[in-house]
Design an enzyme around this catalytic site. Structure first.
Site, mmCIF file in Angstrom:
data_model
loop_
_atom_site.group_PDB
_atom_site.id
_atom_site.type_symbol
_atom_site.label_atom_id
_atom_site.label_comp_id
_atom_site.label_asym_id
_atom_site.label_seq_id
_atom_site.Cartn_x
_atom_site.Cartn_y
_atom_site.Cartn_z
ATOM 1 N N LYS A 112 -28.296 34.003 -13.562
ATOM 2 C CA LYS A 112 -28.108 33.904 -12.040
ATOM 3 C C LYS A 112 -28.950 32.697 -11.357
ATOM 4 O O LYS A 112 -29.403 32.036 -11.731
ATOM 5 C CB LYS A 112 -29.729 35.626 -12.179
ATOM 6 C CG LYS A 112 -29.429 36.163 -10.641
ATOM 7 C CD LYS A 112 -28.435 36.824 -10.778
ATOM 8 C CE LYS A 112 -28.354 38.631 -9.493
ATOM 9 N NZ LYS A 112 -27.932 39.467 -10.379
ATOM 10 N N ASP A 152 -22.796 38.916 -6.341
ATOM 11 C CA ASP A 152 -25.321 39.944 -5.028
ATOM 12 C C ASP A 152 -25.191 40.352 -3.893
ATOM 13 O O ASP A 152 -24.414 39.936 -2.951
ATOM 14 C CB ASP A 152 -25.987 38.787 -5.909
ATOM 15 C CG ASP A 152 -27.127 39.858 -6.666
ATOM 16 O OD1 ASP A 152 -27.313 40.032 -7.640
ATOM 17 O OD2 ASP A 152 -28.265 39.217 -5.708
#
Length: 452
Positions: A112, A152
């Site tokens: 991430k 995201d």
């Protein structure tokens, strides 16, 4: 377990998994060492991002990439652009991503990244300059066989386009180094819809398997109003359900006419969000009620399904009790770690001690985000496969593959939960998801010599 009081989100994610995989660790104690090791990222990259505002002044932000685990494939996970981004948030998201990606059955590790840059209020030119500055450093650390980021929160199609263009310019290659790309330059069909559609496909299996029912007539509470919430809502309506709520950071919009939102309403909300406006800008004829500063969980008297689809920790213990009191029988996370641990405990307690699947009073089935919302990264994985082959599959083929992945993920969670948690006739889907994901990753790590 690590002890990092400055990383509360990460600690919560570790605790949530630790508390549910214990039945497996009791029968396989050698895996305790693997759980200690998997909590430590393989690599954390932190860097400075300087970019120029429209007025000529220089701004600076922090950039991050947490390359958490590559046992199953290249690091895979989104880039979040939001003022709340810090290492705790990204480590929590990356840790969850490891096991989420494992549940898809595709060859993807977990990672991430992102920045504390806030796209809201910025011009297109400022966002482009930030993305080029961000990718200048990130491009050194990613690649089609190394690390493939995606979008995201705050990173949509526009930002992915700028980031891809920057990478192409810096590295002089056209490669599948990002997913969520435009359909004309390496993107996959259904990628924007994937998380929302996949969430509904997962819950469809819950409905069919646990209650032998479907979506027809189901009353659904949804939080959020971004891509996940919008496409989940559209699929619910397509399958015969009624969507009663949407929300954003300013409050909640609740249907008062009993019929809920229509596809036209959702299209209007999508346009509002594209223009970065709050839900209060939604125009209607009085069939919806606005609740300033409130989340939707306590605003509906009667419902069947709740889908947290906004951000982490958006359902607390009192709201969990309110959902059960309203008759909600299914809670599935479209967001990552959407429920606080106390809320999860309440949902799980409701199913314990049941002697039959057919006991309905007060039972609320809970599906964690790492399983229920893995459709987004699943289609990202399918996009990677298409890029590797220089192919483009049809809308129908991608949708069929997504549905198959979600059905398989549900079956895996259900059967694993039944195997290791024997406190009820009702399977623990959260324990099943955590154990199934962990075991797959830990076995790969062991075979590669990461622990023995």
């Amino acid at each position: 377990m690590s002890n990092l009081p400055t990383e509360p989100e990460f600690e919560q994610a570790v605790h949530e998994i630790a508390s549910t995989i214990e039945p497996f660790l009791e029968s396989h104690p050698e895996y305790r060492r693997a759980f200690e090791i998997v909590q430590i990222p393989e690599r954390i990259i932190q860097f400075r991002v300087t970019w120029e505002r429209d007025d000529g002044t220089v701004a600076v932000n922090r950039g991050f990439r947490v390359q958490f685990n590559s046992a199953l494939g290249p690091y895979k996970g989104g880039l979040r652009l939001h003022p709340t981004v810090n290492l705790s948030v990204l480590k929590f998201l990356g840790f969850e991503q490891i096991f989420k990606n494992a549940l898809t059955g595709l060859s993807m590790g977990g990672g991430k990244g992102g920045s504390d840059f806030d796209p809201k209020g910025k011009s297109d030119a400022e966002i482009r300059r930030f993305c080029y500055a961000f990718m200048l450093e990130l491009s050194r650390h990613i690649g089609a066989d190394t690390d493939v980021p995606a979008g995201d929160i705050g990173t949509g199609g526009r930002e992915i386009g700028f980031l891809f263009g920057a990478y192409k310019r810096y590295q002089n290659e056209f490669a599948g180094i990002l997913t969520g790309k435009g359909e004309d330059w390496g993107g996959s069909f259904i990628r924007p819809e994937a998380t929302g559609y996949g969430l509904i496909y997962y819950v469809t299996e819950m409905l069919r398997d646990l209650d032998n029912t479907d979506w027809v007539g189901k009353r659904v509470i949804i939080s959020g109003s971004g891509n996940v919430a919008q496409y989940a809502a559209l699929k619910v309506i397509e399958l015969g359900g009624k969507v009663l709520t949407f929300s954003d950071s300013t409050g909640s919009l609740v249907a008062t006419d009993g019929e809920g939102f229509t596809p036209a309403d959702i299209a209007a909300i999508a346009d509002i969000k594209l223009r970065r406006q709050p839900l209060t800008a939604f125009q209607h004829s009085g069939q919806f009620e606005w609740h300033e500063g409130k989340r939707p969980w306590t605003l509906v008297e009667k419902a069947d399904v709740a889908l947290p689809s906004a951000t982490q920790n958006e359902v607390n213990a009192e709201e969990a009790k309110a959902l059960i009191a309203a008759g909600v029988r299914y809670v599935a996370e479209g967001s990552n770690m959407g429920c606080e641990q106390e809320a999860i405990d309440i949902f799980e307690e409701s199913r314990k001690g049941r002697e039959s699947l057919h006991e309905t009073e007060g039972v609320c089935y809970y599906a964690p985000g790492k399983a229920a919302n893995c459709g987004g990264v699943a289609v990202s994985g399918l996009e990677m496969g298409q890029n590797s082959q220089r192919l483009k599959w049809s809308h129908t083929e991608v949708d069929a593959r997504l549905k198959d992945i979600m059905v398989t993920a549900y079956t895996n969670c259900r059967e694993t939960g039944k195997t290791y948690v024997k406190d009820s006739a009702v399977p623990s889907l959260v324990a099943g998801a955590n154990i199934a994901g962990f075991v797959k990753v830990a076995r790969a790590m062991r075979e590669q010599g990461d622990w023995w």
